[in-house]
Design a protein around this motif. Structure first.
Motif, PDB file in Angstrom:
ATOM      1  N   GLY A  21      89.857  34.680 -60.722  1.00 44.66           N
ATOM      2  CA  GLY A  21      90.050  35.282 -59.404  1.00 44.66           C
ATOM      3  C   GLY A  21      89.781  34.289 -58.286  1.00 44.66           C
ATOM      4  O   GLY A  21      90.520  34.236 -57.291  1.00 44.66           O
ATOM      5  N   GLN A  24      92.713  31.896 -58.100  1.00 46.03           N
ATOM      6  CA  GLN A  24      93.894  32.588 -57.570  1.00 46.03           C
ATOM      7  C   GLN A  24      93.767  32.847 -56.073  1.00 46.03           C
ATOM      8  O   GLN A  24      94.741  32.803 -55.336  1.00 46.03           O
ATOM      9  CB  GLN A  24      94.079  33.920 -58.319  1.00 46.03           C
ATOM     10  CG  GLN A  24      95.360  34.638 -57.936  1.00 46.03           C
ATOM     11  CD  GLN A  24      95.570  35.896 -58.778  1.00 46.03           C
ATOM     12  OE1 GLN A  24      95.844  35.817 -59.967  1.00 46.03           O
ATOM     13  NE2 GLN A  24      95.450  37.050 -58.153  1.00 46.03           N
ATOM     14  N   SER A  25      92.526  33.093 -55.616  1.00 46.42           N
ATOM     15  CA  SER A  25      92.317  33.400 -54.192  1.00 46.42           C
ATOM     16  C   SER A  25      92.574  32.191 -53.297  1.00 46.42           C
ATOM     17  O   SER A  25      92.861  32.338 -52.112  1.00 46.42           O
ATOM     18  CB  SER A  25      90.881  33.883 -53.958  1.00 46.42           C
ATOM     19  OG  SER A  25      89.980  32.788 -53.991  1.00 46.42           O
ATOM     20  N   ILE A 125      88.539  41.557 -61.225  1.00 44.16           N
ATOM     21  CA  ILE A 125      88.230  40.427 -60.336  1.00 44.16           C
ATOM     22  C   ILE A 125      89.165  39.254 -60.665  1.00 44.16           C
ATOM     23  O   ILE A 125      89.468  38.425 -59.798  1.00 44.16           O
ATOM     24  CB  ILE A 125      86.731  40.039 -60.455  1.00 44.16           C
ATOM     25  CG1 ILE A 125      86.267  39.304 -59.202  1.00 44.16           C
ATOM     26  CG2 ILE A 125      86.418  39.258 -61.720  1.00 44.16           C
ATOM     27  CD1 ILE A 125      84.751  39.275 -59.012  1.00 44.16           C
ATOM     28  N   GLN A 128      91.949  39.531 -58.333  1.00 47.71           N
ATOM     29  CA  GLN A 128      91.503  39.820 -56.962  1.00 47.71           C
ATOM     30  C   GLN A 128      91.553  41.321 -56.625  1.00 47.71           C
ATOM     31  O   GLN A 128      91.840  41.691 -55.504  1.00 47.71           O
ATOM     32  CB  GLN A 128      92.348  39.044 -55.938  1.00 47.71           C
ATOM     33  CG  GLN A 128      92.227  37.542 -56.061  1.00 47.71           C
ATOM     34  CD  GLN A 128      93.202  36.856 -55.132  1.00 47.71           C
ATOM     35  OE1 GLN A 128      94.307  36.515 -55.510  1.00 47.71           O
ATOM     36  NE2 GLN A 128      92.784  36.656 -53.886  1.00 47.71           N
ATOM     37  N   GLU A 129      91.295  42.177 -57.629  1.00 47.69           N
ATOM     38  CA  GLU A 129      91.325  43.617 -57.388  1.00 47.69           C
ATOM     39  C   GLU A 129      90.041  44.279 -57.890  1.00 47.69           C
ATOM     40  O   GLU A 129      90.055  45.406 -58.366  1.00 47.69           O
ATOM     41  CB  GLU A 129      92.543  44.265 -58.064  1.00 47.69           C
ATOM     42  CG  GLU A 129      93.870  43.964 -57.402  1.00 47.69           C
ATOM     43  CD  GLU A 129      94.052  44.588 -56.018  1.00 47.69           C
ATOM     44  OE1 GLU A 129      93.184  45.355 -55.564  1.00 47.69           O
ATOM     45  OE2 GLU A 129      95.080  44.281 -55.382  1.00 47.69           O
ATOM     46  N   GLN A 153      87.442  38.185 -51.056  1.00 50.56           N
ATOM     47  CA  GLN A 153      88.658  37.525 -51.570  1.00 50.56           C
ATOM     48  C   GLN A 153      89.033  38.038 -52.954  1.00 50.56           C
ATOM     49  O   GLN A 153      90.123  37.794 -53.452  1.00 50.56           O
ATOM     50  CB  GLN A 153      88.427  36.010 -51.690  1.00 50.56           C
ATOM     51  CG  GLN A 153      88.272  35.296 -50.381  1.00 50.56           C
ATOM     52  CD  GLN A 153      89.594  35.197 -49.644  1.00 50.56           C
ATOM     53  OE1 GLN A 153      90.634  35.005 -50.248  1.00 50.56           O
ATOM     54  NE2 GLN A 153      89.560  35.374 -48.337  1.00 50.56           N
ATOM     55  N   LEU A 154      88.077  38.696 -53.585  1.00 47.47           N
ATOM     56  CA  LEU A 154      88.264  39.073 -54.999  1.00 47.47           C
ATOM     57  C   LEU A 154      88.426  40.575 -55.169  1.00 47.47           C
ATOM     58  O   LEU A 154      88.260  41.106 -56.264  1.00 47.47           O
ATOM     59  CB  LEU A 154      87.052  38.573 -55.809  1.00 47.47           C
ATOM     60  CG  LEU A 154      86.838  37.053 -55.752  1.00 47.47           C
ATOM     61  CD1 LEU A 154      85.539  36.655 -56.429  1.00 47.47           C
ATOM     62  CD2 LEU A 154      88.004  36.312 -56.394  1.00 47.47           C
ATOM     63  N   GLY A 155      88.746  41.266 -54.074  1.00 45.80           N
ATOM     64  CA  GLY A 155      88.921  42.716 -54.123  1.00 45.80           C
ATOM     65  C   GLY A 155      88.163  43.373 -52.987  1.00 45.80           C
ATOM     66  O   GLY A 155      87.988  42.778 -51.929  1.00 45.80           O
TER      67      GLY A 155
END
Ligand SMILES: NC(=O)C1=CN([C@@H]2O[C@H](COP(=O)(O)OP(=O)(O)OC[C@H]3O[C@@H](n4cnc5c(N)ncnc54)[C@H](O)[C@@H]3O)[C@@H](O)[C@H]2O)C=CC1
Ligand SMILES: O=C(O)[C@@H]1CCC=N1
Length: 268
Positions: A21, A24-25, A125, A128-129, A153-155
């Motif tokens: 995550g 990806q963020s 995570i 990012q959700e 940033q991760l949800g």
């Protein structure tokens, strides 16, 4: 955040998801993230797939980081924390524990004078959700903004008093498994009434996404949304009432409450 390094100790289910995550963020570059494990082969995929640093050397990783996320199982937590307390106490890195059932006081008993944050995310995570609950000790509060920035940033992020952490653990962290079990059950029903397994799962996943977005984006409650679907004398209410007769809501509530009892036993 741009200049800080993060070490994740214990690259297992959750630790690896956090690393994915984070990359990806785009909040940090892969080279700013180090994941550790006792066995390197267990985290080799993280280096290959997302380019983060991997190592078996916890102390070296901590010394090169400003933020340390501990993601080992509760059973080995105390041994690990004692192993890493010296560099943490010297460097005053921010320690974020995602270990369930280990209280801030337990962490402070081992790590004197260290900023400590308890975070309770879930495995979404990785994309990012996550829904992540956060509690801070006094020194940890000095780092509130940067820690919230990371988890935002991760949800979604929720700051809670630590007394609510057992509840958040069950609903936010275990809850992703509850939701996935609903998805599986719905798709099994779909197969019985004639959809293929692939079609059923696609439908079940999309209805969960749609239901979630209706609530999150409209800020509404499930019941008025359900009212819009239940045509009088119709199909939906027939199915819903049958589910309730079979204990659908009750079994979910009881499942959540029994998870909560279990975690309260662990924390006491
Ligand atoms: N899995 C989940 O969805 C969630 C887990 N948690 C908590 O996160 C923690 C980790 O859970 P999982 O990722 O599921 O466990 P896991 O067993 O998949 O990962 C832990 C990893 O830590 C490694 N490890 C053990 N000792 C180590 C050491 N001294 N140094 C470096 N690495 C070491 C293990 O080899 C293992 O790969 C637990 O405390 C759990 O309660 C919290 C929320 C959600
Ligand atoms: O099942 C467990 O104990 C851990 C804590 C939250 C999610 N997984």
């Amino acid at each position: 955040m741009n200049s800080k390094n993060i070490t994740i100790i214990g690259g297992g289910n959750l630790g690896s998801s956090i690393a994915k995550g984070l990359v990806q963020s785009g909040l940090l570059k892969p080279e700013q993230i180090t994941v550790t494990n006792l066995e390197l082969h267990l985290i080799q995929h993280l280096k290959d797939e997302i380019g983060v640093n991997i190592t078996t050397n916890n102390l070296e990783a901590i010394n090169n980081s400003q933020i340390v996320i501990v993601a080992v199982k509760p059973t080995v937590a105390r041994i690990l924390l004692n192993e890493i307390k010296e560099p943490l106490q010297k460097g005053k890195q921010v320690l974020i524990s995602v270990i369930s059932g280990i209280k801030i006081q337990d962490l402070e008993d081992i790590l004197v004078d260290v900023p400590v944050i308890r975070a309770m995310p879930n495995t979404a995570i990785a994309i990012q959700e996550s829904m992540t609950a956060l509690s801070f000790n006094e020194k940890g509060l000095e780092h509130k903004d940067e820690v919230v920035e990371i988890f935002d940033q991760l949800g979604a992020t929720m700051i809670i008093p630590e007394s609510q952490m057992p509840a958040a653990t069950v609903l936010a962290s275990c809850g992703i498994a509850f939701a996935l079990r609903f998805m599986r059950a719905a798709s099994q029903g779909g197969i019985e009434i004639g959809l293929s397994s692939k079609q059923s799962l696609e439908v079940a996943a999309q209805i969960m996404k749609g239901a979630s977005k209706l609530i999150i984006e409209n800020g509404t409650h499930p019941e008025p949304e359900i009212d819009k679907v239940t045509t009088p004398l119709g199909v939906t209410i027939k199915s819903l009432n049958k589910m309730e007769h079979e204990g659908f809501s009750s079994s979910l509530v009881q499942g959540v409450v029994s998870g909560h009892k279990k975690i309260l036993e662990t924390e006491s």
